[in-house]
Enzyme design. Structure first.
Site, mmCIF file in Angstrom:
data_model
loop_
_atom_site.group_PDB
_atom_site.id
_atom_site.type_symbol
_atom_site.label_atom_id
_atom_site.label_comp_id
_atom_site.label_asym_id
_atom_site.label_seq_id
_atom_site.Cartn_x
_atom_site.Cartn_y
_atom_site.Cartn_z
ATOM 1 N N GLU A 78 0.819 -1.204 0.000
ATOM 2 C CA GLU A 78 0.000 0.000 0.000
ATOM 3 C C GLU A 78 0.856 1.259 0.000
ATOM 4 O O GLU A 78 1.627 1.494 0.941
ATOM 5 C CB GLU A 78 -0.933 0.012 1.216
ATOM 6 C CG GLU A 78 -1.871 1.210 1.223
ATOM 7 C CD GLU A 78 -2.881 1.169 2.354
ATOM 8 O OE1 GLU A 78 -3.464 2.221 2.659
ATOM 9 O OE2 GLU A 78 -3.085 0.081 2.931
ATOM 10 N N LYS A 256 -7.431 0.398 11.546
ATOM 11 C CA LYS A 256 -6.791 -0.089 10.332
ATOM 12 C C LYS A 256 -5.513 0.697 10.072
ATOM 13 O O LYS A 256 -4.487 0.138 9.669
ATOM 14 C CB LYS A 256 -7.748 0.023 9.151
ATOM 15 C CG LYS A 256 -7.279 -0.687 7.880
ATOM 16 C CD LYS A 256 -6.472 0.209 6.964
ATOM 17 C CE LYS A 256 -6.069 -0.517 5.688
ATOM 18 N NZ LYS A 256 -5.244 0.339 4.792
ATOM 19 N N ASP A 272 3.439 -14.265 12.635
ATOM 20 C CA ASP A 272 2.067 -14.588 12.257
ATOM 21 C C ASP A 272 1.191 -13.340 12.406
ATOM 22 O O ASP A 272 0.683 -13.039 13.483
ATOM 23 C CB ASP A 272 1.549 -15.715 13.164
ATOM 24 C CG ASP A 272 0.165 -16.210 12.754
ATOM 25 O OD1 ASP A 272 -0.493 -15.548 11.928
ATOM 26 O OD2 ASP A 272 -0.245 -17.266 13.261
ATOM 27 N N HIS A 369 -2.320 10.583 0.039
ATOM 28 C CA HIS A 369 -2.484 9.180 -0.310
ATOM 29 C C HIS A 369 -2.510 9.001 -1.827
ATOM 30 O O HIS A 369 -1.816 8.148 -2.380
ATOM 31 C CB HIS A 369 -3.778 8.660 0.306
ATOM 32 C CG HIS A 369 -3.950 7.173 0.214
ATOM 33 N ND1 HIS A 369 -3.101 6.287 0.821
ATOM 34 C CD2 HIS A 369 -4.875 6.430 -0.428
ATOM 35 C CE1 HIS A 369 -3.491 5.057 0.575
ATOM 36 N NE2 HIS A 369 -4.563 5.109 -0.194
#
Length: 418
Positions: A78, A256, A272, A369
């Site tokens: 991202e 997030k 993990d 972004h």
């Protein structure tokens, strides 16, 4: 024996590719691309191996935690994640940087028992705790040599017919899944010998005893941006933080942003990330409501952020030593213990969060972004890496769509006589 007469997992690598080609219509070029990323370690690590799927890795330099600067490898596809983390790290770099503290680290295993006599089971667990801990330790005796092992066992009623016998284990530098699963199964056998019906036994990924707390602060004056005073920005961030506490829809996006950094570091270290995600999102549920993990408040001339999260990591076992890049990334990160990795990971999440909030309450999240997303858009529409700088120059501050990008690419190539 013909390939079709075998199960897929029984096929050789070449047979597997041929079968996949027949089933999905892959071209020869596509098959060659899969082959080009073949890796012997990966082929052993997972089932029905096909190829190594690669993601970009970058560096966040100089995240300051407890007075030490860290250069952190992040694996992410991202755009803007690494830029944001670097910006947040800079904002929180004064003095000792982000203060972090991790407590005693224990991993829990659960043995689910079907019984309507909870009180009787609870009394047995209390009376036989020493014996039960010994049973658990005997199933994995090497832990005791390093000061680890089973430390406590408790009983918790789930409903009128189900109870959870929970064993807490010090697993040292390992993530501990296999260790705790082995111990939980040993305790399950012990309970069955005492005539209890066991439904299942497995570790819990809740991370209840793997908590880390981080606190960061930035001078309000450093937050001035886009015609807003530092005080205005700080107060808007505090309001945004409050909204994440009262509105679950906002909290999901708030969290997030935190996980953008944490997940990317966890992946880079060969850990993990699904276990980390599960534990952290459970911790976000407080009083039956999903809430923002971090909280920001204006205190005098400082904006102060705090966050307490579980971070179930491991420095040994699993893929941490199997994957060569994970070993290199551990050296880059310069973390030597699980507690240190937990502190740094949580600090990174806080820095990522601050940068996102600053952008959100000032210029808006899209401007920064999307300026980075343009590169992805160009590549997705056929641009070569060498053409990216020219494309960025031509579009300036615009936010082009796919059609406009393709026109720019065509113009560039026509100008070169292609």
């Amino acid at each position: 024996m013909k390939p079709d007469s075998k199960h897929f997992y029984q096929l050789s690598y070449e047979e597997r590719l041929e079968k996949l080609k027949q089933q999905t219509g892959l071209s020869l070029d596509q098959v060659d691309l899969l082959k080009s990323h073949f890796d012997e370690t990966g082929a052993v690590l997972i089932e029905n191996y096909l190829t190594n799927y690669q993601l970009p890795e970058g560096i966040v330099p100089n995240l300051r935690v407890n007075g030490k600067n860290y250069w952190l490898p992040l694996v992410t596809e991202e755009p803007s994640v690494i830029a944001a983390a670097s910006h947040g790290a800079k904002l929180l770099s004064a003095d000792n940087g982000i203060e972090a503290q991790a407590g005693q680290r224990l991993v829990e295993g659960q043995v689910i028992v079907q019984t309507t006599a909870f009180t009787q089971l609870d009394q047995l667990i209390r009376q036989q705790q020493i014996s039960i801990l010994a049973v658990a330790d005997q199933s994995h005796p090497s832990l005791k040599k390093y000061g680890g092992g089973a430390k406590k066992v408790v009983c918790r009623q789930l409903d009128e017919s189900l109870s959870s016998v929970e064993i807490q284990v010090a697993v040292g530098e390992a993530m501990g899944a296999n260790i705790v699963n082995t111990m939980a199964e040993a305790v399950a056998n012990w309970l069955e010998q005492h005539k209890y019906q066991v439904v299942m036994s497995i570790l819990s990924n809740a991370g209840t005893y793997q908590m880390v707390t981080v606190t960061g602060q930035v001078a309000v004056t450093k937050l001035a941006k886009k015609g807003l005073s530092g005080s205005q920005v700080a107060n808007k961030i505090a309001t945004a933080s409050h909204i994440a506490q009262i509105d679950s829809k906002r909290a999901v996006t708030h969290n997030k942003g935190i996980m953008n950094g944490i997940d990317a570091l966890v992946m880079a270290l060969g850990n993990d990330w699904r276990a980390v995600e599960s534990a952290i999102h459970l911790a976000a549920v407080v009083d039956n409501q999903y809430r923002g993990l971090s909280q920001w408040q204006v205190q005098g001339d400082k904006l102060v952020g705090t966050m307490t999260i579980p971070l179930p990591l491991g420095m040994v076992g699993g893929a941490t030593k199997v994957l060569p890049l994970a070993r290199i990334n551990r050296q880059i990160a310069n973390v030597t213990t699980v507690n240190e990795a937990m502190q740094v990971g949580a600090a990174l999440g806080l820095a990522q969060n601050l940068a996102a909030l600053v952008a959100l309450v000032t210029e808006g999240i899209q401007r920064g972004h999307m300026s980075l997303q343009v590169k992805s858009l160009a590549l997705a529409n056929g641009a070569t890496p060498a053409e990216i700088p020219v494309i960025l120059t031509k579009i300036g501050s615009q936010q082009p769509d796919a059609t406009e990008i393709k026109m720019i690419i065509t113009a560039i190539r026509n100008s070169k006589g292609e």
